[in-house]
Design a protein around this motif. Structure first.
Motif, mmCIF file in Angstrom:
data_model
loop_
_atom_site.group_PDB
_atom_site.id
_atom_site.type_symbol
_atom_site.label_atom_id
_atom_site.label_comp_id
_atom_site.label_asym_id
_atom_site.label_seq_id
_atom_site.Cartn_x
_atom_site.Cartn_y
_atom_site.Cartn_z
ATOM 1 N N ASN A 126 69.008 26.293 34.572
ATOM 2 C CA ASN A 126 68.267 27.549 34.572
ATOM 3 C C ASN A 126 68.330 28.223 33.201
ATOM 4 O OD1 ASN A 126 70.731 28.962 34.385
ATOM 5 N ND2 ASN A 126 70.791 29.455 36.569
ATOM 6 N N ARG A 127 67.687 29.357 33.111
ATOM 7 C CA ARG A 127 67.549 30.048 31.826
ATOM 8 C C ARG A 127 68.900 30.471 31.263
ATOM 9 N NH1 ARG A 127 67.232 35.369 31.475
ATOM 10 N NH2 ARG A 127 66.707 35.481 33.685
ATOM 11 N N LYS A 128 69.819 30.964 32.122
ATOM 12 C CA LYS A 128 71.119 31.431 31.642
ATOM 13 C C LYS A 128 71.939 30.286 31.063
ATOM 14 C CE LYS A 128 71.428 35.257 34.948
ATOM 15 N NZ LYS A 128 72.195 35.805 36.103
ATOM 16 N N ALA A 129 71.907 29.142 31.732
ATOM 17 C CA ALA A 129 72.651 27.990 31.224
ATOM 18 C C ALA A 129 72.075 27.526 29.893
ATOM 19 C CB ALA A 129 72.616 26.857 32.249
ATOM 20 N N GLN A 130 70.750 27.532 29.795
ATOM 21 C CA GLN A 130 70.115 27.107 28.547
ATOM 22 C C GLN A 130 70.477 28.060 27.406
ATOM 23 O OE1 GLN A 130 65.710 25.714 26.886
ATOM 24 N NE2 GLN A 130 65.882 26.698 28.859
ATOM 25 N N ALA A 131 70.534 29.365 27.706
ATOM 26 C CA ALA A 131 70.893 30.342 26.675
ATOM 27 C C ALA A 131 72.313 30.106 26.161
ATOM 28 C CB ALA A 131 70.758 31.755 27.235
ATOM 29 N N SER A 132 73.213 29.698 27.055
ATOM 30 C CA SER A 132 74.597 29.421 26.625
ATOM 31 C C SER A 132 74.659 28.187 25.732
ATOM 32 C CB SER A 132 75.490 29.219 27.852
ATOM 33 O OG SER A 132 75.583 30.396 28.617
ATOM 34 N N LEU A 133 73.972 27.125 26.122
ATOM 35 C CA LEU A 133 74.011 25.884 25.344
ATOM 36 C C LEU A 133 73.264 26.012 24.022
ATOM 37 C CD1 LEU A 133 73.508 23.191 28.132
ATOM 38 C CD2 LEU A 133 75.618 24.189 27.259
ATOM 39 N N ARG A 134 72.338 26.946 23.965
ATOM 40 C CA ARG A 134 71.554 27.137 22.740
ATOM 41 C C ARG A 134 72.437 27.554 21.572
ATOM 42 N NH1 ARG A 134 67.441 31.173 24.218
ATOM 43 N NH2 ARG A 134 66.244 29.459 25.105
ATOM 44 N N LYS A 135 73.579 28.135 21.846
ATOM 45 C CA LYS A 135 74.455 28.640 20.774
ATOM 46 C C LYS A 135 75.416 27.581 20.246
ATOM 47 C CE LYS A 135 74.415 33.018 23.290
ATOM 48 N NZ LYS A 135 75.206 33.908 24.162
ATOM 49 N N MET A 136 75.434 26.413 20.847
ATOM 50 C CA MET A 136 76.434 25.406 20.504
ATOM 51 C C MET A 136 75.984 24.511 19.363
ATOM 52 S SD MET A 136 77.548 24.352 24.391
ATOM 53 C CE MET A 136 78.354 22.884 23.790
ATOM 54 N N LYS A 137 76.979 24.056 18.559
ATOM 55 C CA LYS A 137 76.725 23.141 17.447
ATOM 56 C C LYS A 137 77.578 21.888 17.613
ATOM 57 C CE LYS A 137 75.656 26.538 13.812
ATOM 58 N NZ LYS A 137 76.008 26.964 12.437
#
Length: 416
Positions: A309-320
């Motif tokens: 979902n959108r919340k999970a995607q927002a969390s993973l978007r910050k990872m490197k």
């Protein structure tokens, strides 16, 4: 430092072209990377990020989500097929059906439509009444559902004329082997077969129209009906294909038994634990995602997608990754999907949040793993009595679904 963090996230603007929307989206993503790099730098120096910096990252991330939805809507609008059954050179039978259906929808005149369906030897009405929509309208609904419904867009879709699709499979796999050109062919053991069943369930929507809308000759009623029902159908499908219990609805892939990948067996969905209840490990969190990718066999990875979902995607978007590259990457062209570790990301709002014990992220080849079954035909029943002065259009289609290959889908479970 704090002066920069008080910058506002980009405001959503009304855009008319996909190119302009995509350009705005990419600009916002660059702003997101800059803000998140600043946040990560603060964490590295002070072991925590400034509150204002974190809030800025969240605002830009939300703007990024909103712009992606706007971009998808524009792409979907451009993909809407034309309902031009009345054009010159069209099949006369289809034109006749379209005209008869319009007469039924506008005025309730069912004589011509009844005659057409009787000639087609399909009973004039279904179990709950109503008439089949023209083929163009059914195709338009199906084409748009393929783009609106997240799981349908990546699953296998099969049309049937009956109520149930039965699919046999060999429990031990196919009996195969090598043999010389002139060597004797040994008799193979009879395969043990089992059967998967995918019953179709009734899905309905009931748009309402005013008398003035029905009297307006300029209004394309076929297009209006398909536009009204497709969003409702897509929302119900999206939930059922993920969470459905198989009772009067398709069975979702999260409804099947879940076991640790090391104990996987046919009929169950394998899971990989994050090692942290409700979150990812603080050290090298990307390793868990990589483990999930390689839990899937090589033959399935080609064509695999992430579902979250959108919340999970927002969390993973910050990872490197270890080289400082973002794991989440924006789509390369308008209308395409974002990617995570090189695999497409499908946003499905009905996936659970990243809470303790939840299978919040799925990864797999859904084309091989999940089957959507459509029964041919969309029916409409005109009801001018139940909600006077409005006219209701009870629109139904039959849909089924379930897992067809349990080895093709893996779940990332947020548990210790």
């Amino acid at each position: 430092m704090q002066t920069a963090t008080t910058e506002k996230a980009p405001e959503l603007k009304s855009v008319e072209t996909i190119g302009q929307a995509f350009s705005d989206f990419m600009t916002t993503f660059e702003m997101f990377k800059d803000a998140n790099d600043e946040r990560l730098g603060e964490i590295e120096k002070r072991m925590s990020a400034d509150v204002l910096t974190s809030e800025k990252v969240e605002r830009i991330s939300q703007a990024l989500d909103a712009q992606k939805k706007s971009l998808d809507r524009l792409a979907l609008k451009n993909a809407r097929p034309a309902l031009d059954g009345g054009r010159e050179g069209a099949d006369p039978t289809r034109v006749e059906h379209k005209q008869a259906f319009e007469a039924y929808v506008r005025r309730g005149d069912e004589r011509r439509l009844r005659g057409i369906e009787e000639k087609a030897m399909s009973g004039a009405t279904g179990q709950d009444g109503g008439y089949l929509v023209p083929e163009e309208t059914e195709n338009a609904i199906g084409a748009r559902l393929a783009k609106l419904s997240p799981i349908r867009s990546i699953a296998s879709v099969r049309q049937v004329s009956g109520a149930v699709l039965k699919k046999p499979f060999a429990i031990g796999g196919p009996a195969v082997g090598w043999v010389g050109e002139t060597a004797a062919r040994p008799e193979t053991a009879a395969p043990t077969l089992a059967e998967l069943q995918f019953p179709t369930m009734e899905l309905y929507a009931m748009p309402a129209a005013t008398a003035s809308l029905l009297d307006d000759a300029v209004i394309d009623l076929d297009g209006w009906i398909s536009g009204e029902v497709e969003q409702a159908f897509a929302e119900q499908e999206g939930l059922a294909f993920i969470m459905g219990d198989g009772v009067s609805q398709p069975r979702g892939f999260l409804d099947y038994d879940q076991v640790a990948e090391t104990n996987w067996s046919w009929g169950k969905i394998g899971t990989i634990a994050t090692g942290v209840a409700g979150g990812l490990p603080a050290t090298d969190p990307a390793d868990v995602l990589i483990d999930t990718v390689y839990a899937l066999k090589a033959g399935y990875r080609q064509g695999a997608n992430w579902v979250m979902n959108r919340k999970a995607q927002a969390s993973l978007r910050k990872m490197k990754d270890g080289d400082g590259n973002y794991l989440w990457q924006p789509p390369q062209v308008a209308g395409a999907r974002a990617s995570l570790l090189g695999f497409g990301v499908v946003e499905a709002e009905d996936m659970p949040d990243m809470t303790a014990g939840s299978p919040a992220i799925a990864f797999g080849n859904f084309e091989r793993g999940y089957l959507v079954v459509d029964r041919v035909g969309v029916r409409v029943l005109r009801d001018p009595y139940s909600a006077k002065p409005y006219v209701l259009f009870y629109t139904t289609k039959r849909v089924g679904g379930g897992v067809q290959d349990f080895d093709a889908i893996k779940l990332l479970k947020f548990e210790a």
